[in-house]
Design an enzyme around this catalytic site. Structure first.
Site, short mmCIF file in Angstrom:
data_model
loop_
_atom_site.label_atom_id
_atom_site.label_comp_id
_atom_site.label_asym_id
_atom_site.label_seq_id
_atom_site.Cartn_x
_atom_site.Cartn_y
_atom_site.Cartn_z
N ARG A 103 43.29 40.56 34.79
CA ARG A 103 44.46 40.47 33.90
C ARG A 103 45.45 39.45 34.49
O ARG A 103 45.30 39.03 35.63
CB ARG A 103 45.13 41.84 33.76
CG ARG A 103 45.74 42.33 35.05
CD ARG A 103 46.47 43.66 34.87
NE ARG A 103 47.24 43.95 36.07
CZ ARG A 103 47.88 45.09 36.29
NH1 ARG A 103 47.84 46.06 35.41
NH2 ARG A 103 48.57 45.26 37.39
N ASN A 141 54.57 41.57 31.96
CA ASN A 141 54.47 42.57 33.01
C ASN A 141 54.36 41.89 34.37
O ASN A 141 53.47 41.07 34.58
CB ASN A 141 53.23 43.44 32.79
CG ASN A 141 53.19 44.63 33.73
OD1 ASN A 141 53.99 45.56 33.58
ND2 ASN A 141 52.32 44.60 34.72
N GLU A 142 55.29 42.23 35.25
CA GLU A 142 55.27 41.72 36.63
C GLU A 142 54.98 40.22 36.71
O GLU A 142 54.05 39.77 37.38
CB GLU A 142 54.28 42.51 37.48
CG GLU A 142 54.72 43.94 37.70
CD GLU A 142 53.91 44.70 38.74
OE1 GLU A 142 52.77 44.30 39.01
OE2 GLU A 142 54.43 45.69 39.28
N CYS A 148 50.09 27.88 39.69
CA CYS A 148 49.05 27.32 38.83
C CYS A 148 48.98 25.81 39.03
O CYS A 148 50.01 25.15 39.13
CB CYS A 148 49.33 27.66 37.37
SG CYS A 148 48.07 27.01 36.26
N CYS A 153 50.45 22.25 34.13
CA CYS A 153 51.43 22.54 35.18
C CYS A 153 51.67 21.30 36.06
O CYS A 153 52.80 21.02 36.45
CB CYS A 153 50.98 23.73 36.02
SG CYS A 153 51.12 25.28 35.10
N GLU A 299 58.34 51.41 36.89
CA GLU A 299 57.12 52.11 37.31
C GLU A 299 57.45 52.81 38.61
O GLU A 299 57.97 52.19 39.54
CB GLU A 299 55.98 51.11 37.54
CG GLU A 299 55.57 50.37 36.30
CD GLU A 299 54.41 49.39 36.54
OE1 GLU A 299 53.75 49.50 37.61
OE2 GLU A 299 54.18 48.53 35.69
N TRP A 308 43.54 48.59 43.60
CA TRP A 308 43.80 47.30 44.23
C TRP A 308 43.48 47.37 45.72
O TRP A 308 43.43 46.37 46.41
CB TRP A 308 45.27 46.90 44.04
CG TRP A 308 45.65 46.90 42.61
CD1 TRP A 308 46.35 47.87 41.95
CD2 TRP A 308 45.33 45.91 41.63
NE1 TRP A 308 46.48 47.54 40.63
CE2 TRP A 308 45.87 46.34 40.40
CE3 TRP A 308 44.63 44.69 41.67
CZ2 TRP A 308 45.73 45.60 39.22
CZ3 TRP A 308 44.51 43.96 40.50
CH2 TRP A 308 45.05 44.42 39.29
C1 GLA Z 1 51.75 47.34 38.81
C2 GLA Z 1 51.49 47.10 37.34
C3 GLA Z 1 50.89 48.27 36.64
C4 GLA Z 1 49.86 48.94 37.48
C5 GLA Z 1 50.49 49.35 38.77
C6 GLA Z 1 49.58 50.13 39.67
O1 GLA Z 1 52.99 47.71 39.16
O2 GLA Z 1 52.62 46.66 36.65
O3 GLA Z 1 50.31 47.83 35.45
O4 GLA Z 1 48.80 48.08 37.69
O5 GLA Z 1 50.87 48.19 39.44
O6 GLA Z 1 48.53 49.40 40.12
ZN ZN Z 2 49.07 26.08 34.51
#
Ligand code: GLA
Ligand code: ZN
Length: 656
Positions: A103, A141-142, A148, A153, A299, A308
């Protein structure tokens, strides 16, 4: 105070949504966050949208009076998009295109990705921005400042540089490209840093690339935010972040957003090394300092972590509740747990949520329910914030620059920030961690560690603060670099020399070797990593080295400058030094201290200007006794007392 959960309707049968919402209400959950990875469900085929399921999910939660934080799903483009436009994936610093299948591999600058990202964000905003149940938005997200190196880029990086430097000549001169025949004769020769160790590459190029990558991340967040706000100007928009390898400039990333959202996974096993014991509080304070405002946890730790990395131990009794309350004690107003249910499919099935695979409420869930009940009692602190006498300055530029050229073995930018933070935290006071250009006037003491890369605004800010009577603490590796990450040809600490009243005549990068310093009162402390050898001009020695050829020369100095005071710590010491030093600074500046707090106990105060609420958090595995100066009212259980016991990871909040 509100507790929420991260929820993935797309991962569960519909029948479950209703049951989950029922149980959430019973448990006291007030918010759900959803949607951040659901693009393939929202747009199963190019231009074919399906919002029916999301309508239904939102309306179920709305009926339960649970607010929804809706995320834009741009972190996970669907496979049809990767298939049609393979160049929307990032190319790593090794020049290889990242394979799809995990992802977050989209390039934030790829035109086709941006086209689709804007379109789905537009669709979602059009449909839900004015939906009452949607109380907030999370962009992507994050997001990281991804390194890159794709064609797009590269092109943008070249434009970004030309925009800043006008022409190649200026770039060559600023980067010192005559070194190793690195001079650009054509713009096409400008390349992002490679996969080789950063320390082998041009430091100016590397720093500029970090700044550029951060700018791109910020731009992406802002562009998506504008789309949401166009549909509903009052929408509350944020993005969630963590301390990744590719940290963006948080100050800029959140500048136009409504609040900071942090993904908070405190270590389950307490650090054995005492130096790290308060480091979690450090990250929370840093997040609060980004906007100098209360923040959200998007979170929050809920179970054993895995996927991970190999699975971690399960949170110890008290940690689920205690770490959520700890976040509040440091300025979180809302804490959302990751995740309501542990996934039973997909890569993250071992990153545990609150409800286990068994679907039977466990010890952790029972503790979470208790947290929800406690949070509901904390209404009094909803309008409060942390006010602090002490600030530590955190600078993204310095962070990146030390990452590019770690100074000695074991030297890490955050280490000295954390040592100071831990030392003040030991005395039960609030500590802000803020930008070097933030307003410093309200602080009694400002710690400015490792002011490495020159920033005129920051330097002027620090001088102005001391001139007007402030107390500043500076450290080794200050004034070293100009704004282009080149060494300044002047005695260190260059621009800060006058302020600290001393000059560094030589330095000794001792890395992991250990030496000793002795302060003015005869106390001895270990030091390592770095030793500045100084000659005093107007300063006095606070501590001196005891070893090596510079034995007897100052290691820590104190200088009266205009109406203020500037300290300089030329080396990196053991924890005991910082505790003693922080104690003296607090005495000198009139900051009240709590002495003899048991190790691991954190005390912070939130105030609304009228009432002060003191949080006592036991971040240790031992039971601790707390004695208050007078009887105080606990807003957790309504009792009045002048002493109490805190179990491991327990929290009490009393009104002063
Ligand atoms: C991150 C992500 C979540 C999930 C958590 C736990 O913080 O934003 O989607 O993957 O880690 O792994
Ligand atoms: Zn790029």
């Amino acid at each position: 105070m509100r507790i929420g959960v991260d929820y993935y309707p797309e991962q569960w049968d519909k029948e479950m949504w209703q049951k989950d919402a029922d149980l959430m209400v019973k448990t006291g959950v007030k918010l759900v966050r959803m949607g951040e990875f659901a693009w393939s469900r929202l747009e199963p085929r190019d231009g074919q949208f399906d919002f029916a399921w999301l309508d239904e999910a939102i309306s179920i939660f709305a009926r339960h009076s649970i607010g929804v934080i809706l995320c834009t799903p741009t972190s996970c483009p669907p496979l049809w998009m990767y298939e049609t436009y393979p160049d929307i994936t990032q190319v790593g610093p090794d020049g290889k295109r990242i394979q799809t299948g995990i992802r977050a591999h989209r390039c934030l600058n790829a035109p086709m990705f941006l086209y689709y990202a804007k379109r789905i964000t537009e669709q979602l905003a059009h449909r839900y921005a004015r939906t009452t149940a949607v109380v907030g938005w999370q962009i992507d997200n994050e997001i990281e400042a991804y390194p890159c190196t794709c064609e797009v880029c590269r092109g943008l990086f070249r434009d970004w540089l030309i925009d800043k430097y006008d022409n190649l000549e200026n770039i060559n001169s600023a980067f010192g490209n005559s070194v190793w025949s690195g001079e650009y004769s054509d713009i096409s020769q400008i390349q992002p840093p490679t996969a080789y160790p950063k320390a082998w590459q041009n430091p100016s190029l590397c720093l500029e690339y970090s700044r550029f990558a951060s700018d791109m991340a910020v731009k992406f967040v802002n562009d998506m935010t504008m789309i949401v706000r166009r549909h509903y100007p009052k929408a509350k928009v944020t993005t969630n972040t963590y301390f990744s390898e590719n940290k963006p400039d948080y100050y800029r990333m959140y500048e136009l957003l409504d609040f900071v959202a942090y993904d908070n996974y405190p270590p389950i096993m307490l650090p054995e090394d005492d130096d790290e014991i308060y480091s979690h509080a450090f990250y929370l304070d840093l997040m609060r300092g980004v906007k100098q405002k209360n923040f959200w946890v998007m979170e929050q730790l809920s179970g054993p972590t895995g996927c991970w990395m190999p699975m971690s131990p399960t949170p110890r009794p008290g940690q689920i509740k205690g770490y959520a309350l700890q976040a509040m004690a440091h300025g979180a107003d809302t804490v959302i747990h990751f995740r309501w249910r542990t996934a039973n499919k997909g890569a993250e099935m071992y990153w545990h949520g609150l409800i286990d695979h068994s679907n039977v409420p466990s010890r952790r869930f029972i503790e979470f329910a208790d947290l929800c009940r406690t949070a509901m009692k904390l209404t009094a602190i909803e309008t409060t914030e942390l006010v602090s006498d002490i600030a530590i300055l955190y600078s993204p530029d310095n962070d990146w620059a030390f990452g590019i050229q770690p100074q000695t073995s074991g030297f890490e930018y955050f280490e000295q920030l954390k040592l100071f933070h831990a030392a003040f935290t030991r005395y039960g006071v609030n500590v802000d961690i803020i930008s070097p250009t933030a307003d410093l006037t309200k602080y009694k003491a400002v710690i400015a560690p490792e002011m490495y890369v020159y920033d005129q605004n920051a330097a002027e800010n620090i001088y102005r603060y001391v001139i007007k009577g402030g107390t500043v603490v500076m450290t080794n590796r200050s004034g070293v670099k100009d704004a282009f990450n080149n060494c300044i040809m002047e005695p260190l600490p260059t621009v800060y020399r006058e302020l600290i009243g001393a000059e560094i005549v030589e330095y000794d990068p001792i890395g992991d070797m250990e030496q000793t310093i002795k302060d003015f009162a005869g106390n001895e402390f270990r030091c390592s990593k770095w030793c500045d050898i100084m000659e005093l001009t107007t300063a006095r020695a606070y501590a001196e080295y005891e070893d090596c050829f510079y034995s007897g020369s100052p290691a820590v100095t104190m200088n009266r400058y205009c109406s203020g005071v500037a300290y300089y710590v030329g080396t990196v010491c053991s924890r005991e030094f910082y505790e003693s030093f922080a104690g003296n600074i607090m005495k000198q500046t009139g900051i009240p201290r709590l002495k003899d707090l048991p190790k691991g106990v954190e005390v912070t105060t939130r105030t609304n200007g009228l009432d002060d609420y003191i949080f006592f958090f036991n971040n240790s595995e031992q039971e601790v006794e707390i004695t208050l100066p007078k009887a105080m009212f606990s807003i957790i259980d309504g009792g009045e007392r002048d002493n109490f016991t805190l179990k491991p990871f327990d929290m009490d909040v009393v009104r002063k």
